[in-house]
Design a protein around this motif. Sequence first.
Motif, short mmCIF file in Angstrom:
data_model
loop_
_atom_site.label_atom_id
_atom_site.label_comp_id
_atom_site.label_asym_id
_atom_site.label_seq_id
_atom_site.Cartn_x
_atom_site.Cartn_y
_atom_site.Cartn_z
N ILE A 112 0.85 -1.19 0.00
CA ILE A 112 0.00 0.00 0.00
C ILE A 112 0.88 1.25 0.00
CG2 ILE A 112 -1.86 1.24 1.19
CD1 ILE A 112 -2.49 -1.37 2.67
N GLY A 113 0.51 2.23 -0.83
CA GLY A 113 1.17 3.52 -0.84
C GLY A 113 0.16 4.63 -0.67
N VAL A 114 0.50 5.64 0.13
CA VAL A 114 -0.42 6.73 0.44
C VAL A 114 0.30 8.06 0.25
CG1 VAL A 114 -2.01 7.68 2.16
CG2 VAL A 114 -1.49 5.23 2.17
N THR A 115 -0.42 9.05 -0.29
CA THR A 115 0.20 10.35 -0.50
C THR A 115 -0.84 11.46 -0.41
OG1 THR A 115 1.76 11.56 -1.90
CG2 THR A 115 -0.08 10.48 -3.01
N GLU A 116 -0.37 12.71 -0.47
CA GLU A 116 -1.22 13.90 -0.51
C GLU A 116 -1.25 14.41 -1.95
OE1 GLU A 116 0.31 16.77 2.21
OE2 GLU A 116 0.18 15.44 3.95
N ALA A 136 2.54 8.05 -4.58
CA ALA A 136 1.87 6.92 -3.93
C ALA A 136 2.61 5.61 -4.23
CB ALA A 136 0.42 6.83 -4.37
N ILE A 137 3.05 5.45 -5.47
CA ILE A 137 3.79 4.24 -5.85
C ILE A 137 5.13 4.19 -5.13
CG2 ILE A 137 4.91 3.08 -7.79
CD1 ILE A 137 2.59 4.16 -9.54
N ALA A 138 5.80 5.31 -5.03
CA ALA A 138 7.09 5.35 -4.33
C ALA A 138 6.94 4.99 -2.86
CB ALA A 138 7.71 6.74 -4.47
N ASN A 139 5.74 5.18 -2.30
CA ASN A 139 5.47 4.90 -0.89
C ASN A 139 5.01 3.47 -0.66
OD1 ASN A 139 3.00 5.46 1.50
ND2 ASN A 139 5.13 6.00 1.93
N LEU A 140 4.88 2.67 -1.71
CA LEU A 140 4.35 1.31 -1.56
C LEU A 140 5.16 0.50 -0.56
CD1 LEU A 140 3.53 0.43 -5.29
CD2 LEU A 140 1.87 0.48 -3.39
N GLY A 141 4.43 -0.18 0.33
CA GLY A 141 5.08 -1.03 1.31
C GLY A 141 4.03 -1.88 2.02
N PRO A 142 4.44 -2.91 2.74
CA PRO A 142 3.48 -3.82 3.38
C PRO A 142 2.88 -3.28 4.67
CG PRO A 142 5.71 -4.55 3.82
CD PRO A 142 5.83 -3.38 2.89
N ASN A 143 3.47 -2.24 5.25
CA ASN A 143 3.07 -1.80 6.59
C ASN A 143 2.31 -0.49 6.61
OD1 ASN A 143 4.36 -3.96 8.15
ND2 ASN A 143 6.28 -3.08 7.39
N ASN A 144 1.64 -0.15 5.52
CA ASN A 144 0.98 1.15 5.42
C ASN A 144 -0.53 1.08 5.63
OD1 ASN A 144 3.27 2.69 5.01
ND2 ASN A 144 3.22 2.43 2.79
N TRP A 145 -1.02 0.04 6.29
CA TRP A 145 -2.46 -0.10 6.51
C TRP A 145 -3.01 1.08 7.34
CZ3 TRP A 145 -5.76 -3.42 4.19
CH2 TRP A 145 -5.20 -4.53 3.55
N PHE A 146 -2.32 1.44 8.40
CA PHE A 146 -2.80 2.50 9.27
C PHE A 146 -2.83 3.84 8.53
CE2 PHE A 146 -2.57 5.20 13.19
CZ PHE A 146 -3.71 4.69 13.80
N SER A 147 -1.80 4.10 7.74
CA SER A 147 -1.77 5.32 6.94
C SER A 147 -2.91 5.32 5.93
CB SER A 147 -0.42 5.43 6.24
OG SER A 147 -0.35 6.61 5.47
#
Length: 408
Positions: free
Chosen positions: A21-25, A138-149
Motif C-alpha cells: 500500500i502507498g499513500v500520499t497527498e 503513492a507508488i514510491a510509498n508502496l510497502g506492506p506496513n501502510n495499513w494505518f496510513s
Amino acid sequence: MAVNLQIPTESDIYPVPGIEIGVTEAGIRKAGRRDLTVFRLAPGTSVAGVFTRNRFRAAPVQVCEAHLAAGKQIAALVINTGNANAGTGSDGMQRCNDTCAELARLLNVQADQILPFSTGVILEPLPVDRLVAGLPAAIANLGPNNWFSAAHGIMTTDTLPKVASARRQIGGKTVTFTGISKGAGMIRPNMATMLGFLATDAGIAPDLLKRMAREIADVSFNRITVDGDTSTNDSFIIMASGQSGLQVDSASDAAYAELHQALSAAAAELAQKIVRDAEGATKFMTIRVEEAGNTEEALKVAYSVAHSPLVKTAFYASDPNLGRILAAIGYAGIDDLDTSKLRLWLDDVLVATAGGRNPAYREEDGQRVMKQAEILVRIALGRGSVTDTVYTCDFSHDYVSINADYRS
C-alpha cells in the motif's frame, strides 16, 4: 464523538503478504491531507467485490464492475477521497478511465487490471490532473506496513481511522486478515457511503471468493445503518493473495467454514466501526429481532426501528419515550402482525408485553439503560424462530451540523 471505537496500535496491525500500500497527498479537495491511496497486489491474488445498488452509481463503481467482469488478474486498486466522481456523466467515466490508464502505465499492467474507488462530494468533476500527478508519490510509498496510513487516507467525515487485523491458525497455516473501512454518514445497506477493503493471505478460488464476498457483506456491511441514505459509491472488496500456503477452492474444503467465519468477523468489525464513528453519534445501538417468521420480516422491523428519527433522537436524549419503538414496529410492513404476542426489551428490562406496557416496567429502569453508550433493543415478534440483527446509532445536533457544513 466515536462510541467505544477501538483503534489498534500499528504494531497490532499485521501486514498481509502479497499486498503493498502507498499513500500520499494529492490535494484533490484540500491541501495537506492524505487523499490518494494505491494498493499493489501480487500476481495470483483473487479479488471480488460488492457494490452499491444506487441507480446513480458513481463512475468508479461502474468501472470496477466492468473490470471485475472482464475476468483479468487485478493488479492494483486506486482510491481517492475528496471527490466522489458521481453524478458526473460521461466526463466522469472518462476521468476514471484516464486514472486507470495512467496507473496501469506506471505499473506496467493493463488498464482493466486496475480497480478505481472515489469518495467525497457528489456532482463535482474529479480533478484527474491532481490525482494523476500524485500517483508516482503513492507508488514510491508502496510497502506492506501502510495499513494505518491508508485508513487515514480514505477518511472523509470520519473522525477516527477504522482498522481490523487478526491472525489465525487454519488448516495448519498461519493466516492473516487485515482490513480498513471508511464511512460516517449517508450509511444504509446495499451498501453505504462506505469503502471497505479486506485482505487475507489465504488462497481462495475466484468464483468462490465472489460468492463469499456477497455472503460476508450481508452479515456485515449490509447490517448497518446510520441515516437510511444509500450512497452512490459504496464498495466492499476482498483480496486473497494465497501466500500463506492455505488454499480453499470449494465450500466443501475442510478449511472453508473457518476461513469464512474469520473473514466475516473482520468485515463485521469494520462495519460496526463505521456506526461507532457515525456523524455526531453518542450511542451505539444493536437492534435484534427474534421470533420472526423469516429473515425479510426480521429486517423490516429492525430497519424500521433503526431508521426512525423519533427513535434515534429519543436515544440521543436518553429519553425512554419507548412508544416510538412500538410505532416503528407497527409501520414496518408486516400486515398480519399480532401485537398481543410482541415483547420489547431494553437490555434486560422488559418494557412491553401482551400488546402493551409491562405492568412491572418502571421508567427509571428504562432511563438507566438509555443513558448507556451501548444499548441492546430486543424485539420478539412471536411469529417463528428467525433472528436477525442491525447496528445503528442515535441522531444528535452534531449530525445536522456536520452535514449542513459538509461543503464549507
